[in-house]
Enzyme design. Sequence first.
Site, short mmCIF file in Angstrom:
data_model
loop_
_atom_site.label_atom_id
_atom_site.label_comp_id
_atom_site.label_asym_id
_atom_site.label_seq_id
_atom_site.Cartn_x
_atom_site.Cartn_y
_atom_site.Cartn_z
N GLU A 47 -16.02 2.06 0.77
CA GLU A 47 -15.65 2.83 1.96
C GLU A 47 -16.78 3.78 2.39
OE1 GLU A 47 -12.13 5.12 1.12
OE2 GLU A 47 -12.98 6.04 -0.66
N HIS A 74 0.85 -1.20 0.00
CA HIS A 74 0.00 0.00 0.00
C HIS A 74 0.88 1.24 0.00
CE1 HIS A 74 -2.93 2.95 2.00
NE2 HIS A 74 -3.32 2.76 0.77
N HIS A 75 0.66 2.12 -0.97
CA HIS A 75 1.34 3.41 -1.03
C HIS A 75 0.30 4.52 -1.02
CE1 HIS A 75 5.03 1.57 -3.35
NE2 HIS A 75 5.07 1.32 -2.05
N GLU A 76 -0.07 4.99 0.15
CA GLU A 76 -0.87 6.22 0.21
C GLU A 76 0.12 7.36 -0.03
OE1 GLU A 76 -4.26 7.27 0.62
OE2 GLU A 76 -3.11 9.04 0.05
N HIS A 79 -6.08 4.35 -6.29
CA HIS A 79 -7.28 4.99 -5.73
C HIS A 79 -7.17 6.51 -5.85
CE1 HIS A 79 -9.51 1.79 -3.27
NE2 HIS A 79 -8.79 1.19 -4.19
C1 NOJ Z 1 -8.81 6.19 0.46
C2 NOJ Z 1 -8.91 4.86 -0.19
O1 NOJ Z 1 -9.98 4.80 -1.09
C3 NOJ Z 1 -9.02 3.82 0.89
O2 NOJ Z 1 -9.25 2.55 0.33
C4 NOJ Z 1 -7.77 3.85 1.73
O3 NOJ Z 1 -7.92 2.94 2.76
C5 NOJ Z 1 -7.54 5.23 2.31
N1 NOJ Z 1 -7.62 6.22 1.28
C6 NOJ Z 1 -6.19 5.34 2.98
O4 NOJ Z 1 -5.18 5.29 2.04
CA CA Z 2 -11.30 6.77 -2.02
#
Ligand code: NOJ
Ligand code: CA
Length: 711
Positions: free
Chosen positions: A519, A424-426, A494
Amino acid sequence: MKKISVLLMGLLLPMFAAAQTVKSPDGNVSLTFSLTGNGQPTYEMSYKGKTVCKPSHLGLELAKDKHASKGMEETDLMDGFTETGSKTSTFDETWKPVWGETSTIRNHYNELEVNLNQASSNRNITIRFRVYDYGMGLRYEFPQQESLNYFVIQEEHTQFAMAGDHTAYWIPGDYDTQEYEYNITPLTGIRPIIAANREKYKSNSSTTVFSDTGVQTSLQLKTKDGLYINIHEAACLDYPTMHLNLDEKNLVLESWLTPDAVGRKGFIQTPFNTPWRTVLVSDDARDMLSCKLTLNLNEPCKIEDTSWIHPTKYCGVWWNMIVGTKTWSYTNDLPSVRLGVTDYSKCKPNGTHGATNEEVKCYIDFAAKNGLQEVLVEGWNEGWEDWFGHQKLDVFDFVTPYPDFDIKMLNDYAHSKGVKLMMHHETSSAALNYERHLENAFNLMNKYGYDAVKTGYVGDIIPRGEYHYSQLMNNHYQRVVETAAKHHIMVNAHEATRPTGICRTWPNLVGNESARGTEYEAFGGSVPYHTVMLPFTRLQGGPMDYTPGIFETKLSEWSNNQSYVHSTLCGQLSLYLVMYSPLQMAADLPEHYEKYDDAFQFIRDVACDWDDSKYLEAEPAKYITVARKAKGTNNWFVGGKTDAARTSVVKLDFLDKGKKYDCAIYQDGKNADYEKNPKSYQIIHKTVKKGDVLKIKEARGGGFAISLLAK
Ligand code: NOJ
Ligand code: CA
């Protein structure tokens, strides 16, 4: 009467002297190109004789200040054109996608190429039209030439002139987000809704609504006489994302590009082709879903060895954070974080951190036991304490795990069980920072054996002032996908730009969010028709990581969250078919699936790659029923999702003659209802054969799922 028409012809002829018509291979779609009296390119389009687009102008307005090309008098590319040549041709090929709804896709169209010269500037452009049985695509092409080398777009003026005040299924035009519920109104009903909701729209983490009559593509429309029309774009590369703005008086939708930080809408160097502007049309809503026009208008696959790309079912350390029972962050000790300076080993764990060794191991065990290939882990890396709302450049470095996440041990553990971790790369929308770290981040993934990354772009973009859908950002997302391909990494982005079929060329782009996903069921919910709307709109450009499969739909039963999922449990099962994606999450918690193990069997069984797909029933915002044949098998799976309660009629005429199938039907219980009784379901087992008909009751906000395993 005759006299009048002769007179009219006489008047019109000089205006439309260059009119040329090209028809679809089946003859149903007809497209006519002409130049108006002042040399403005114009097209019109019909389907089985009914008007789809009335005469609609084409052209581009160029920037004329210091951003424009040096030493060049900028004349707009709008009018003053004469035709210097044209060509028609036919194309027919069948290609094999790396993954998809069908194992082969036919790309069959008739093409019209029109070459134009603007005498006043001595510039040449080409407009290319491809006409398919269910629609058309057009694009502008700019050959390299002395008088058109570099230029800057002020606005593209591609029109789609509608023949009536059609029903529109729309979300507001926004430069930053598509996370909206769909409105259903006549075209003229757009303005009052946007005007009344401007404040509400500001609630997302990054949002820029640009006009009271602006909408996003893909825009689904329905005419009073039963035509379904869909406007979108294909192959949006090195160009800003297109929105549409409505001229209510004339019912003309016109392109409205996403600007950059200084208001410019595209820096172009020739030779250059714009993305395709597409119009789908049919009198049968199912064709909107099965038609592959968007993919076909993209270039063939550019990745030579695709053996490492694989459709994937996954679970993840995720839903707990979204619902609010766990956190991405590790500690509550820090007022802010300085990467490389903050010493996490000195901080007290907050006790709510989700991505701990212990928790991740449970998910790995769960995945291994249930045939899920990967486990997404969010909140594994330093920086989350500083994640939100600071417009900070370097929130994350994408390589430093928290003290309670042992990256080597967990990957080794997963691999020993035949499972992979999903990275995961936020980025916190700091694209600039992400690009700086990208190579290191992907090297780390290669080192530990990750082959897929979920990226995220929450918040306002850095470089500051840029929008999520600008040319610069579209180039960023594309750079990430192409760099990932070099590292044999699949990407699921995303909050990135909405897809336009680029996954044909870069099939390692296995998913995008770019819409309101599951979400939101934890943030107040989404209307029950949302998932029978998205396949008509958002999914036109490529698959969505919708993250379905929530069984404990009333969140207050196990958390402090008062939201509930606006779907029955069986409705959730149906989404594995209705919302096509090669990436499918089982998004609920393992302990919830254990409680409903008989229903979870469907998620265990269902495939996510297909040889064939047949849309059986469809109507936008009402219902979708689809049957799919699992790749390389004789097994079929059927999913039906509905808004209102109804009975679906599933004719099993797609099954093989002479074969028997073990059929398991997962359907809403008698009194099921997404609000009052969402978890009521029944599972019916029987043996079926080709020609049998199943009548299945779907509850309000419900649905069903069927597995048909060949005996
Ligand atoms: C929004 C994304 O749609 C969600 O899936 C993710 O968990 C959060 N951002 C955190 O990165
Ligand atoms: Ca989102």
